[in-house]
Every structure is written in C-alpha cells, then in structure tokens.
Design an enzyme around this catalytic site. Structure first.
Site, PDB file in Angstrom:
ATOM      1  N   HIS A  50      35.487  24.061  36.485  1.00 41.02           N
ATOM      2  CA  HIS A  50      35.259  25.504  36.497  1.00 41.02           C
ATOM      3  C   HIS A  50      35.191  26.009  35.055  1.00 41.02           C
ATOM      4  O   HIS A  50      35.905  25.503  34.189  1.00 41.02           O
ATOM      5  CB  HIS A  50      36.389  26.209  37.267  1.00 41.02           C
ATOM      6  CG  HIS A  50      36.055  27.639  37.563  1.00 41.02           C
ATOM      7  ND1 HIS A  50      36.182  28.625  36.615  1.00 41.02           N
ATOM      8  CD2 HIS A  50      35.573  28.240  38.678  1.00 41.02           C
ATOM      9  CE1 HIS A  50      35.797  29.780  37.149  1.00 41.02           C
ATOM     10  NE2 HIS A  50      35.426  29.572  38.397  1.00 41.02           N
ATOM     11  N   GLY A  84      35.158  34.420  44.119  1.00 36.92           N
ATOM     12  CA  GLY A  84      36.451  34.700  43.494  1.00 36.92           C
ATOM     13  C   GLY A  84      37.040  35.988  44.053  1.00 36.92           C
ATOM     14  O   GLY A  84      37.698  36.006  45.090  1.00 36.92           O
ATOM     15  N   GLY A  85      36.787  37.098  43.354  1.00 36.22           N
ATOM     16  CA  GLY A  85      37.395  38.390  43.684  1.00 36.22           C
ATOM     17  C   GLY A  85      37.262  38.806  45.144  1.00 36.22           C
ATOM     18  O   GLY A  85      38.221  39.332  45.733  1.00 36.22           O
ATOM     19  N   GLU A 132      27.443  28.765  38.369  1.00 32.44           N
ATOM     20  CA  GLU A 132      28.192  30.000  38.095  1.00 32.44           C
ATOM     21  C   GLU A 132      27.882  30.464  36.667  1.00 32.44           C
ATOM     22  O   GLU A 132      28.486  29.943  35.705  1.00 32.44           O
ATOM     23  CB  GLU A 132      29.699  29.750  38.211  1.00 32.44           C
ATOM     24  CG  GLU A 132      30.165  29.352  39.596  1.00 32.44           C
ATOM     25  CD  GLU A 132      31.620  29.734  39.823  1.00 32.44           C
ATOM     26  OE1 GLU A 132      31.874  30.498  40.754  1.00 32.44           O
ATOM     27  OE2 GLU A 132      32.500  29.291  39.059  1.00 32.44           O
ATOM     28  N   ASN A 161      37.726  30.745  46.001  1.00 32.20           N
ATOM     29  CA  ASN A 161      38.498  30.255  44.862  1.00 32.20           C
ATOM     30  C   ASN A 161      39.504  31.338  44.482  1.00 32.20           C
ATOM     31  O   ASN A 161      39.134  32.350  43.886  1.00 32.20           O
ATOM     32  CB  ASN A 161      37.551  29.951  43.689  1.00 32.20           C
ATOM     33  CG  ASN A 161      38.324  29.513  42.450  1.00 32.20           C
ATOM     34  OD1 ASN A 161      39.533  29.272  42.512  1.00 32.20           O
ATOM     35  ND2 ASN A 161      37.639  29.417  41.328  1.00 32.20           N
ATOM     36  N   TRP A 162      40.747  31.107  44.869  1.00 33.47           N
ATOM     37  CA  TRP A 162      41.775  32.126  44.621  1.00 33.47           C
ATOM     38  C   TRP A 162      42.310  32.084  43.194  1.00 33.47           C
ATOM     39  O   TRP A 162      43.174  32.887  42.830  1.00 33.47           O
ATOM     40  CB  TRP A 162      42.938  31.959  45.616  1.00 33.47           C
ATOM     41  CG  TRP A 162      42.567  32.313  47.020  1.00 33.47           C
ATOM     42  CD1 TRP A 162      41.448  32.996  47.414  1.00 33.47           C
ATOM     43  CD2 TRP A 162      43.309  32.034  48.211  1.00 33.47           C
ATOM     44  NE1 TRP A 162      41.443  33.147  48.777  1.00 33.47           N
ATOM     45  CE2 TRP A 162      42.573  32.564  49.291  1.00 33.47           C
ATOM     46  CE3 TRP A 162      44.511  31.385  48.467  1.00 33.47           C
ATOM     47  CZ2 TRP A 162      43.015  32.464  50.609  1.00 33.47           C
ATOM     48  CZ3 TRP A 162      44.946  31.283  49.782  1.00 33.47           C
ATOM     49  CH2 TRP A 162      44.205  31.813  50.837  1.00 33.47           C
ATOM     50  N   LYS A 163      41.855  31.122  42.414  1.00 32.27           N
ATOM     51  CA  LYS A 163      42.283  31.002  41.015  1.00 32.27           C
ATOM     52  C   LYS A 163      43.814  31.068  40.959  1.00 32.27           C
ATOM     53  O   LYS A 163      44.472  30.487  41.808  1.00 32.27           O
ATOM     54  CB  LYS A 163      41.596  32.075  40.162  1.00 32.27           C
ATOM     55  CG  LYS A 163      40.081  32.083  40.378  1.00 32.27           C
ATOM     56  CD  LYS A 163      39.320  32.903  39.394  1.00 32.27           C
ATOM     57  CE  LYS A 163      37.826  32.796  39.701  1.00 32.27           C
ATOM     58  NZ  LYS A 163      36.961  33.428  38.731  1.00 32.27           N
ATOM     59  N   GLY A 200      33.465  37.643  37.617  1.00 29.87           N
ATOM     60  CA  GLY A 200      34.441  38.744  37.561  1.00 29.87           C
ATOM     61  C   GLY A 200      33.877  40.040  37.011  1.00 29.87           C
ATOM     62  O   GLY A 200      34.620  40.988  36.763  1.00 29.87           O
ATOM     63  N   GLU A 243      36.426  28.449  33.659  1.00 24.22           N
ATOM     64  CA  GLU A 243      37.717  28.884  33.106  1.00 24.22           C
ATOM     65  C   GLU A 243      38.510  27.690  32.577  1.00 24.22           C
ATOM     66  O   GLU A 243      39.271  27.807  31.620  1.00 24.22           O
ATOM     67  CB  GLU A 243      38.494  29.657  34.176  1.00 24.22           C
ATOM     68  CG  GLU A 243      37.883  31.041  34.396  1.00 24.22           C
ATOM     69  CD  GLU A 243      38.006  31.588  35.809  1.00 24.22           C
ATOM     70  OE1 GLU A 243      38.811  31.054  36.588  1.00 24.22           O
ATOM     71  OE2 GLU A 243      37.268  32.545  36.128  1.00 24.22           O
ATOM     72  N   SER A 277      30.435  37.044  41.055  1.00 25.41           N
ATOM     73  CA  SER A 277      30.355  38.401  41.604  1.00 25.41           C
ATOM     74  C   SER A 277      29.611  38.480  42.937  1.00 25.41           C
ATOM     75  O   SER A 277      28.867  39.430  43.204  1.00 25.41           O
ATOM     76  CB  SER A 277      29.754  39.362  40.573  1.00 25.41           C
ATOM     77  OG  SER A 277      30.611  39.444  39.440  1.00 25.41           O
TER      78      SER A 277
HETATM   79  P1  13P Z   1      34.049  36.225  41.046  1.00 25.33           P
HETATM   80  O1  13P Z   1      33.505  36.105  42.440  1.00 25.33           O
HETATM   81  O2  13P Z   1      35.308  36.997  40.965  1.00 25.33           O
HETATM   82  O3  13P Z   1      32.982  36.665  40.077  1.00 25.33           O
HETATM   83  O4  13P Z   1      34.473  34.720  40.599  1.00 25.33           O
HETATM   84  C1  13P Z   1      33.544  33.715  40.692  1.00 25.33           C
HETATM   85  C2  13P Z   1      34.214  32.432  40.423  1.00 25.33           C
HETATM   86  O5  13P Z   1      34.572  32.132  39.297  1.00 25.33           O
HETATM   87  C3  13P Z   1      34.444  31.529  41.573  1.00 25.33           C
HETATM   88  O6  13P Z   1      34.777  30.260  41.145  1.00 25.33           O
END
Ligand code: 13P
Length: 255
Positions: A95, A235-236, A167, A9-11, A173, A97, A214
């Site tokens: 999600h 994500g990251g 999640e 997920n590159w957001k 993050g 967010e 994470s």
């Molecule tokens: P991180 O892996 O950066 O914690 O992000 C998780 C995420 O929100 C994937 O959708």
C-alpha cells in the site's frame, strides 16, 4: 467468470471494539450475491475476533500486510502462514502508505507477494503514482514499473489468484476520485503488463485489477461500468456498516 470484488481497508482507523461493532451490524444487513465478493481488512490485532464473527458468512477476511518469511527471528513481523491460519484469504501488499511511511521498496513488495502466494493467500498488490510523478507525465511508466517489479519471475499455480489495485496516491483520502475513464485507461495499461508476463487466459481467469482512491457510493457505479475495472479498494467509505453496504449494493446493480 471472475466475480467483482469490493475490499474494505480499515487501515489503522477502527480499534478492536469498533471492528467488532462494525461486523455485528454488517452481517445483519449485507446480502451476498453471485456477482460480488466482499472482503474486510481489519488491523492484525482484530483479525482473530473478526474471523470468528465472519464464520459461516459469505464475507472474506484480509490482512493489511504480511512479512516475506514464514517464521523465524523477525521481531514484530506477521507471518503469512499465521494469516492463513487465522482464516485470511487476502492480504494487501505494498500500500502507498507503507511505501511512503515504512519505506517499502519494490523488492520488498515482490518478496511479500511471493510469500503470500506460497501460503495460498491472494495478494492485493497496490500500485499508483504520486502527484509529482503525474505532473512529470510519468504515470503510466511508474505504474508499469511497479507492477513489473512485483510480479517479475512469478508463476501462478492452478489455484493461485492475484489482485492488482491501482490507487493514485494523490487522490487517496481526498474525497475526489480520478475520472473513471482515466482509471480504465490505467487498468488497460496494467492488464497489458500482466498479459505480457502471464498467459492471457491466466490473467482473464485469475487476476483482477481494481481501483482505489476516494471510492464511495456516489461514484462506484461509474467505475464498475468499465470493462477493465474488476473491483474497488475502499478506505474512508468502508468504516461504517451502512455506508459500506450501500456502496456494495450500488455496485451490484451494474451489469
Ligand atoms: P480512501 O477510499 O479513503 O481514499 O482510501 C483508499 C485506500 O487507500 C484504500 O486502500
């Protein structure tokens, strides 16, 4: 046998040129294998060009959201039909967010899940508790409630698949994932909700429950060692081709 799945997920973090650069490198180093599916979820704007780069590659494409209608007067929204047309197989829905910044409710999530399935997309339904909810001891209740509301009244047709991504909001993050044992427990809770709703065989064959928050190449094996963890939403650690590829290679070593 369901394959495990790792979803990037590159957001809103990789712009178009960066996405193109990622895929150019990633397709050179990524080796597909029988046990695992890999999915990239760029921004809407980059979907078309990434789709072209992934043509004939065994790497799937996903979107980060979709609207709950197919077409019509909905300025600024993106149709699941359009996502399908561009070559998406997956779509992230609800999600945390979006739930927090865009005020998406469980009802919105439910409608988007239905719309995605109508187009033959695989919804990745995100659920998870906040730190406050956890401190109140409400974690399992919150997660069960979010899953129930998302799938209420839903039937899966023969070709339909579903993914639930657990999640925990407070570890996203943060660089500190929850203990894999704890994720496994929550996945069991989610699996029970799914089994109570769908036929057990349907859940076994067509629903995957994955962990996000994470995840990186140093902890992925610990998560994948658990029976109820069918994959990861990353994500990251999905933003650099080598890092993401390394994570997938680590995960592939788990039986
Ligand atoms: P991180 O892996 O950066 O914690 O992000 C998780 C995420 O929100 C994937 O959708």
């Amino acid at each position: 046998m369901k394959k495990k799945i790792i979803i990037a997920n590159w957001k809103m973090k990789l712009m178009s040129a960066e996405s193109a650069g990622f895929v150019e490198e990633f397709v050179k180093i990524y080796k597909s294998n029988k046990k695992m599916e890999a999915v990239l979820c760029p921004t809407f704007i980059s979907l078309q060009s990434v789709a072209a780069q992934l043509k004939d590659k065994e790497i799937f494409l996903g979107a980060q959201d979709c609207f709950w209608e197919e077409d019509g007067a909905f300025t600024g929204e993106v149709s699941p039909k359009n996502l399908k047309e561009l070559g998406c197989r997956f779509v992230i829905i609800g999600h945390s967010e979006r739930r927090s910044h865009l005020l998406e409710t469980d009802e919105v999530v439910h409608n988007k899940v239905k719309a995605a399935l109508r187009q033959g997309l695989v919804p990745i339904i995100c659920v998870g508790e906040t730190f406050e909810e956890r401190q109140e001891g409400a974690k399992d209740f919150v997660v069960m409630n979010q899953v129930t509301k998302a799938i209420e009244g839903l039937e899966l047709d023969a070709e339909d698949q579903l993914i639930v991504a657990y999640e925990p909001v407070w570890v996203i993050g943060s660089g500190q994932a929850v203990a894999p044992e704890e994720a496994e427990h929550t996945h069991q809770v989610i699996r029970q909700v799914l089994i109570d709703h769908f036929e057990p065989a349907t859940v076994k064959e067509r629903v995957r429950i994955i962990y996000g928050g994470s995840v990186d190449s140093s902890n992925i094996k610990d998560f994948f060692a658990f029976q109820n963890i069918d994959g990861a939403l990353v994500g990251g650690a999905s933003l650099e081709p080598e890092t993401f590829n390394n994570l997938i290679q680590q995960a592939s070593q788990v039986n």
